[in-house]
Design an enzyme around this catalytic site. Sequence first.
Site, mmCIF file in Angstrom:
data_model
loop_
_atom_site.group_PDB
_atom_site.id
_atom_site.type_symbol
_atom_site.label_atom_id
_atom_site.label_comp_id
_atom_site.label_asym_id
_atom_site.label_seq_id
_atom_site.Cartn_x
_atom_site.Cartn_y
_atom_site.Cartn_z
ATOM 1 N N ASP A 58 0.619 -1.361 -0.062
ATOM 2 C CA ASP A 58 -0.080 -0.002 -0.139
ATOM 3 C C ASP A 58 0.857 1.429 -0.092
ATOM 4 O O ASP A 58 1.684 1.464 0.809
ATOM 5 C CB ASP A 58 -0.856 -0.056 1.171
ATOM 6 C CG ASP A 58 -1.750 1.275 1.442
ATOM 7 O OD1 ASP A 58 -2.039 1.888 0.419
ATOM 8 O OD2 ASP A 58 -1.971 1.512 2.582
ATOM 9 N N ASP A 62 -4.050 3.836 2.709
ATOM 10 C CA ASP A 62 -5.508 3.793 2.920
ATOM 11 C C ASP A 62 -5.725 2.125 3.608
ATOM 12 O O ASP A 62 -6.805 1.673 3.950
ATOM 13 C CB ASP A 62 -6.305 3.654 1.784
ATOM 14 C CG ASP A 62 -6.025 2.870 0.644
ATOM 15 O OD1 ASP A 62 -5.248 1.946 0.921
ATOM 16 O OD2 ASP A 62 -6.718 2.995 -0.273
ATOM 17 N N ASP A 66 -2.086 -1.235 -3.541
ATOM 18 C CA ASP A 66 -2.407 -0.392 -4.851
ATOM 19 C C ASP A 66 -1.373 -0.814 -5.917
ATOM 20 O O ASP A 66 -0.472 -1.448 -5.508
ATOM 21 C CB ASP A 66 -2.774 0.924 -4.537
ATOM 22 C CG ASP A 66 -1.627 1.309 -3.618
ATOM 23 O OD1 ASP A 66 -0.400 1.324 -3.682
ATOM 24 O OD2 ASP A 66 -1.757 2.098 -2.594
ATOM 25 N N ASP A 135 -7.481 -11.461 -14.460
ATOM 26 C CA ASP A 135 -8.507 -12.340 -14.003
ATOM 27 C C ASP A 135 -9.986 -11.844 -14.800
ATOM 28 O O ASP A 135 -10.360 -10.779 -14.450
ATOM 29 C CB ASP A 135 -8.585 -12.286 -12.587
ATOM 30 C CG ASP A 135 -9.218 -13.527 -11.763
ATOM 31 O OD1 ASP A 135 -9.803 -14.171 -12.228
ATOM 32 O OD2 ASP A 135 -8.456 -13.593 -10.772
ATOM 33 N N ASP A 236 -12.411 -17.024 -14.424
ATOM 34 C CA ASP A 236 -12.827 -17.433 -13.228
ATOM 35 C C ASP A 236 -14.026 -18.327 -13.249
ATOM 36 O O ASP A 236 -14.864 -18.000 -14.275
ATOM 37 C CB ASP A 236 -13.027 -16.206 -12.391
ATOM 38 C CG ASP A 236 -13.626 -16.368 -11.344
ATOM 39 O OD1 ASP A 236 -12.699 -16.820 -10.306
ATOM 40 O OD2 ASP A 236 -14.865 -16.348 -10.865
ATOM 41 N N GLU A 290 -9.896 -21.892 -14.540
ATOM 42 C CA GLU A 290 -10.161 -22.364 -13.177
ATOM 43 C C GLU A 290 -10.859 -23.380 -13.223
ATOM 44 O O GLU A 290 -12.042 -23.486 -13.464
ATOM 45 C CB GLU A 290 -10.730 -21.087 -12.267
ATOM 46 C CG GLU A 290 -10.643 -21.634 -10.713
ATOM 47 C CD GLU A 290 -11.814 -20.832 -10.140
ATOM 48 O OE1 GLU A 290 -12.817 -20.418 -10.626
ATOM 49 O OE2 GLU A 290 -11.697 -20.899 -8.972
ATOM 50 N N HIS A 357 -5.391 -17.950 -3.412
ATOM 51 C CA HIS A 357 -6.134 -16.899 -2.620
ATOM 52 C C HIS A 357 -7.430 -17.678 -2.125
ATOM 53 O O HIS A 357 -8.181 -17.034 -1.186
ATOM 54 C CB HIS A 357 -6.583 -15.490 -3.378
ATOM 55 C CG HIS A 357 -7.588 -16.026 -4.675
ATOM 56 N ND1 HIS A 357 -6.944 -16.761 -5.675
ATOM 57 C CD2 HIS A 357 -8.670 -15.949 -4.855
ATOM 58 C CE1 HIS A 357 -8.116 -16.943 -6.510
ATOM 59 N NE2 HIS A 357 -9.084 -16.446 -6.108
ATOM 60 N N ASP A 358 -7.457 -18.993 -2.416
ATOM 61 C CA ASP A 358 -8.911 -19.643 -2.134
ATOM 62 C C ASP A 358 -8.500 -20.754 -1.172
ATOM 63 O O ASP A 358 -9.385 -21.510 -0.841
ATOM 64 C CB ASP A 358 -9.514 -20.249 -3.353
ATOM 65 C CG ASP A 358 -10.538 -18.958 -4.156
ATOM 66 O OD1 ASP A 358 -10.758 -18.152 -3.587
ATOM 67 O OD2 ASP A 358 -10.280 -19.632 -5.513
HETATM 68 C C1 NOJ Z 1 -13.309 -18.401 -7.833
HETATM 69 C C2 NOJ Z 1 -12.272 -17.552 -7.340
HETATM 70 O O1 NOJ Z 1 -10.970 -17.910 -7.390
HETATM 71 C C3 NOJ Z 1 -12.643 -17.133 -6.069
HETATM 72 O O2 NOJ Z 1 -12.130 -16.261 -5.196
HETATM 73 C C4 NOJ Z 1 -14.353 -16.401 -5.982
HETATM 74 O O3 NOJ Z 1 -14.944 -16.205 -4.763
HETATM 75 C C5 NOJ Z 1 -15.150 -17.404 -6.886
HETATM 76 N N1 NOJ Z 1 -14.643 -18.010 -8.140
HETATM 77 C C6 NOJ Z 1 -16.153 -16.535 -7.265
HETATM 78 O O4 NOJ Z 1 -15.981 -15.694 -8.357
#
Ligand code: NOJ
Length: 586
Positions: A58, A62, A66, A135, A236, A290, A357-358
Amino acid sequence: MKSILPTLLIIMIIMSCTKHKKTQGQADVTSEIASNDTFKKWWKEGVLYQIYPQSFNDTDGDGFGDFRGVIEKLDYLERLGITMVWMNPFFESPLVDNGYDVSNYKAIHPRYGTMDDFQEMMDGMQARGIKFVLDVVVNHSSNEHEWFKQACSSRDNKYYNYYHWWPAEKGKPPHRHSLFDPEGGWDYVESNNSYYLHTFAEEQPDLNWENPKVRQEVYDIMKFWAKKGVNGFRMDAFQFVSKDTTFPQFPKGHEKDFAKWYGMGPHLHDYLKEMYNEVIEPYNVFAVAEGAGSTFQDAHDLVDADRNELQTAYHFDYVGLSRTPEGYTLSEFKEVFTKWDREFAEEGWLAIFLSNHDNSRLVNRFGNPSPEFRRVSTQMLNTFLLSMRGTPYTYYGDELGMTNIDMPSIEEYVDVSAIGEYGMAKARGEDMEAFMKTLNYNSRENARTPMQWDDSQNAGFTTGIPWKRVNDNYTSINVAAQEKDPNSVLNHFKKMVKLRKDNEVLVYGAYTLLDKDNEEVYSFTRTLDDQKVLVLLNFTDHESEVTLPLIENTGEILINNYEDLVTKANTVNLKPYQAVIISMNH
Ligand code: NOJ
């Protein structure tokens, strides 16, 4: 590079204790490859680094990362040696799902900066030989997208058919499971007296790909970014875009196999071919999916070169392995990677990842986050990721061994998926104490904490209040400290990236699993023309011996996360989480 066997670095030790001894047979699974020139592509040879923009750096105080923060770190990216960056969404959005709910696909959320900042950031990457992957979130938009607002206004509105609707006069729609909403995948809108479909949160209405106008909008968005110079797209939730629009009632319990029932709809391949002709081919970009369907055939149908659809995909088979704190067995882990490699040995190409990130952090899920073993176990996992076939995807912070945070109470969670899952578990009457224990371990919020740059306040991520609490361990796990330490996870990562880039065998070489049933050591070779390397990875917190006839024929040690390697004849004694790659003599 160290010169070795059978000279200096071989320490001949006769092991009196053979507690972990494994004496197993020869190669049992071999995959071949066609390594001709048409097969070779930059996106296969690359090393991808994933940036979660709101947590990276950042510069305006904030508390959110960024673009200028990324610009500040471009030299860091170059020093890592990575050659591709995939950045999570940064478009205009109400941020219900941290940007996976887009309200304007051609505008930047002001939190991240301006379009000029974006261009400067991407140009800066490309000037350093780093390609940019965007993405693309087009299974659904945000409910604040102008299209959806218009669609809600009346059934006569031209955007009504941009979404999936169930007219209320037909009664309630058949139940559909939603991944994030405990109440299911349909929500009622009074102004047009219809239910709309949402696979994810109710703020993420599914776009109607059956409508050719929607598809043209999507291609238009992709072209807009391709013209700015992006090199690739990460699609995605793409496998859900085509639907059986009769919306049949699926059997009870079907949601456990979500991708099978809701994915790979009837027209998916037509749409992907259209996308290929409209965008991928003319703009000379690539697309990574994905998810890869439910079967190997699905995956091939999506990515094989002669299909002219997507170029590569990543599957989720190993994600489930470490979903609970009880963890996984090494044989399961080997089996997943080996079977996918075998299936893609001759045709098609996959991306591989161990975290993103998931999911929660790499070292917590597959390694050992204790202070004693965090460093070596992360190095071992990074060695694995960067020595397998398939384009490796590394998630920011995993090059340092960043770890999970402790979040035992649901009140602290802000993620729409965690809150949704909590609601679903409650509705099912689950033991909520056990649920929280698992959530604390596997929640994706674990992997969204601010990047740990140094030991100053907030880990050098922000001068303001970080949007998410910084992991307490930043004073010891941070870039500044690791850059100075030759044995750090970071320096090992850089060496490993360089090794992959310098040795085509690690990209295209055939993979052969050795010693398949060994529950402690993962051993495999990669072979390309006359080059062959042996990879040995100890997945345990204790020493483990591995005996393989080909060890007698090893040459130079190419990388090692310990000072030495203890070998005797055809046996290697690996230290806890030791990871080595050795070239083979012929
Ligand atoms: C997959 C993404 O990786 C995830 O982070 C997101 O919540 C869902 N698709 C919905 O877009």
